[in-house]
Design a protein around this motif. Structure first.
Motif, PDB file in Angstrom:
ATOM      1  N   UNK A 128       0.830  -1.206   0.000  1.00  0.00           N
ATOM      2  CA  UNK A 128       0.000   0.000   0.000  1.00  0.00           C
ATOM      3  C   UNK A 128       0.867   1.260   0.000  1.00  0.00           C
ATOM      4  N   UNK A 129       1.970   1.237   0.741  1.00  0.00           N
ATOM      5  CA  UNK A 129       2.855   2.411   0.844  1.00  0.00           C
ATOM      6  C   UNK A 129       3.441   2.793  -0.499  1.00  0.00           C
ATOM      7  N   UNK A 130       3.650   1.805  -1.357  1.00  0.00           N
ATOM      8  CA  UNK A 130       4.286   2.031  -2.665  1.00  0.00           C
ATOM      9  C   UNK A 130       3.283   1.976  -3.821  1.00  0.00           C
ATOM     10  N   UNK A 131       1.986   2.019  -3.480  1.00  0.00           N
ATOM     11  CA  UNK A 131       0.927   1.952  -4.496  1.00  0.00           C
ATOM     12  C   UNK A 131       1.106   0.725  -5.389  1.00  0.00           C
ATOM     13  N   UNK A 132       1.188  -0.422  -4.704  1.00  0.00           N
ATOM     14  CA  UNK A 132       1.340  -1.717  -5.371  1.00  0.00           C
ATOM     15  C   UNK A 132       2.643  -1.766  -6.186  1.00  0.00           C
ATOM     16  N   UNK A 133       3.715  -1.194  -5.600  1.00  0.00           N
ATOM     17  CA  UNK A 133       5.039  -1.190  -6.229  1.00  0.00           C
ATOM     18  C   UNK A 133       4.965  -0.633  -7.657  1.00  0.00           C
ATOM     19  N   UNK A 134       4.391   0.533  -7.715  1.00  0.00           N
ATOM     20  CA  UNK A 134       4.200   1.211  -8.996  1.00  0.00           C
ATOM     21  C   UNK A 134       5.540   1.528  -9.655  1.00  0.00           C
ATOM     22  N   UNK A 135       5.626   1.274 -10.945  1.00  0.00           N
ATOM     23  CA  UNK A 135       6.838   1.616 -11.684  1.00  0.00           C
ATOM     24  C   UNK A 135       7.100   3.119 -11.637  1.00  0.00           C
TER      25      UNK A 135
END
Length: 443
Positions: free
Chosen positions: A85-92
């Motif tokens: 959640x902190x990384x927005x689903x490990x967004x590129x």
């Protein structure tokens, strides 16, 4: 993180160094996979000990980071969903770096002390496609879980979950807003680091290494000191990062630790490459290389440059005994906005760190004292001076009276240690110790 590994055999009749990580992980992959699926507590205690076996000297001294796992740690244990959640689903779009062990993402979490406060973090996610990096991950937790210093990147917590989604291994650090020193020394950044910022970075990095070597009741050898592992925070303070290759220093009066030879091309101390004997002053050599990187703006090895300029030490050596020649190696992006005196003093410190014989190199506390003196004079006593096309007679006479040329020549004993690079079947060899490197344009 781009690293090399050398198969180290007998040297001068001495004992063989331990097997490399890659050799060991390849022969025990089944056991390693079982280890990775253990609960966190069992994984932490058992595998930390396994990591240490690489660093045991032939005389039986226990030079393992396993001891750190037994110390009290203040790390926070995150769930995978929290970091997802902190990384927005490990967004590129939030990826700030990528290495051999996986990607690094920017994220935001809420403070445990004040739920209304948000904290920027950097999340390193170990790749799930293979087993590479799991031991480095454990080492990072063991080291930064108990070692804290203003000039070491702070590890906030970790995630270790095994479920139907697979094996999840992540680390959460404080976010470093100004990226790495290497980034700023490259031409990709339009505004170069000022001279005063460079000498402060040299001081901060020396403080971090000094703490690892001399500031605790045990010693840690960084083993992968380089500009890409020195990060800059919002106030441009430098902090050491990436402790996956760190090892405890020798104990019980031993002079070195025998290990597999790993590190980064251009930074590793030559005697370590040849023998596998890791010492505190192996880091000192790497620090000396870094000082020349700050002075020149060039990497220790850059194959994109003309052949006679690819190896930094070979390129700078002819320029060190003459003031006018010395000015030509200073980073041209500074446009003359620096103190020639402090640049020469910093080169003098670098030369001492790069002495041929390890025992003649200074300790990091001694290096720090010298660099702090340079910082003090650069910031308070000496104004930034432009490059002069010709030195005045008074200036040249001063340097001659100080024996500048003689001292530099005496310090350049490291000249014979420059490794010869030979291309063979897509690989590189250094003397008789060969290594392969996939991306030949990167360090």
């Amino acid at each position: 993180m781009k690293c090399f590994q050398f198969p180290v055999g007998e040297s001068n009749g001495g004992p063989k160094a331990g097997k490399s990580t890659s050799m060991r992980s390849g022969s025990t992959s089944t056991q390693t996979e079982r280890d990775l699926r253990m609960s966190w507590s069992e994984f932490n205690s058992q595998n930390a000990t396994e990591i240490g076996t690489e660093s045991c000297g032939t005389n039986g001294n226990m030079s393992s980071l396993a001891i750190l796992a037994k110390r009290q740690s203040n790390l926070r244990e995150f769930t995978f969903d929290e970091l997802k959640s902190a990384t927005k689903n490990f967004s590129r779009l939030l990826m700030v770096g990528e290495g051999g062990f996986g990607g690094v993402y920017r994220g935001v979490i809420r403070s445990t002390e004040d739920p209304r406060a948000k904290i920027d973090i950097a999340v390193k996610q170990l790749s799930r496609r293979g087993l590479q990096g799991h031991k480095e991950w454990i080492t990072e937790v063991n080291v930064l879980g108990v070692v804290e210093h203003p000039n070491l990147v702070k590890l906030l917590g970790y995630c270790a979950e095994d479920d139907e989604r697979g094996i999840q291994r992540l680390l959460a650090y404080e976010f470093m807003y100004n990226r790495s020193v290497q980034d700023h020394l490259s031409s990709r950044f339009q505004t170069p680091l000022s001279w005063n910022t460079r000498v402060r970075i040299a001081r901060d990095a020396a403080r971090g290494l000094t703490h690892l070597h001399e500031g605790m009741d045990f010693q840690i050898i960084f083993r992968d000191f380089k500009s890409s592992n020195i990060l800059l925070d919002e106030q441009w303070n430098a902090k050491l990062s990436d402790f996956g290759l760190a090892r405890l220093g020798p104990s019980n009066g031993d002079s070195h630790v025998s290990t597999a030879v790993v590190g980064t091309i251009g930074y590793a101390a030559p005697e370590y490459i040849q023998t596998g004997h890791l010492q505190l002053n192996s880091d000192v050599w790497s620090y000396g290389m870094f000082l020349y990187e700050l002075i020149t703006g060039r990497r220790p090895l850059d194959r994109n440059r003309p052949k006679n300029e690819q190896k930094l030490l070979e390129w700078v050596k002819p320029h060190l005994t003459d003031v006018k020649k010395f000015e030509t190696i200073i980073d041209q992006r500074l446009e003359g906005k620096y103190s020639i005196k402090s640049a020469q003093r910093l080169a003098g410190v670098a030369n001492r760190c790069l002495m041929k014989h390890p025992k003649t190199r200074p300790k990091m506390s001694e290096v720090l004292a010298m660099v702090e003196g340079i910082v003090e004079s650069s910031l308070t006593g000496s104004p930034e001076l432009p490059i002069r096309s010709k030195g005045s007679k008074d200036e040249l006479g001063t340097y001659q009276r100080q024996g500048f040329k003689k001292r530099v020549i005496e310090q350049l004993q490291w000249r014979t240690w420059t490794p010869k690079l030979v291309q063979i079947s897509g690989c590189l060899e250094v003397g008789e110790k060969g290594f392969c490197y996939e991306d030949r344009n990167r360090i």
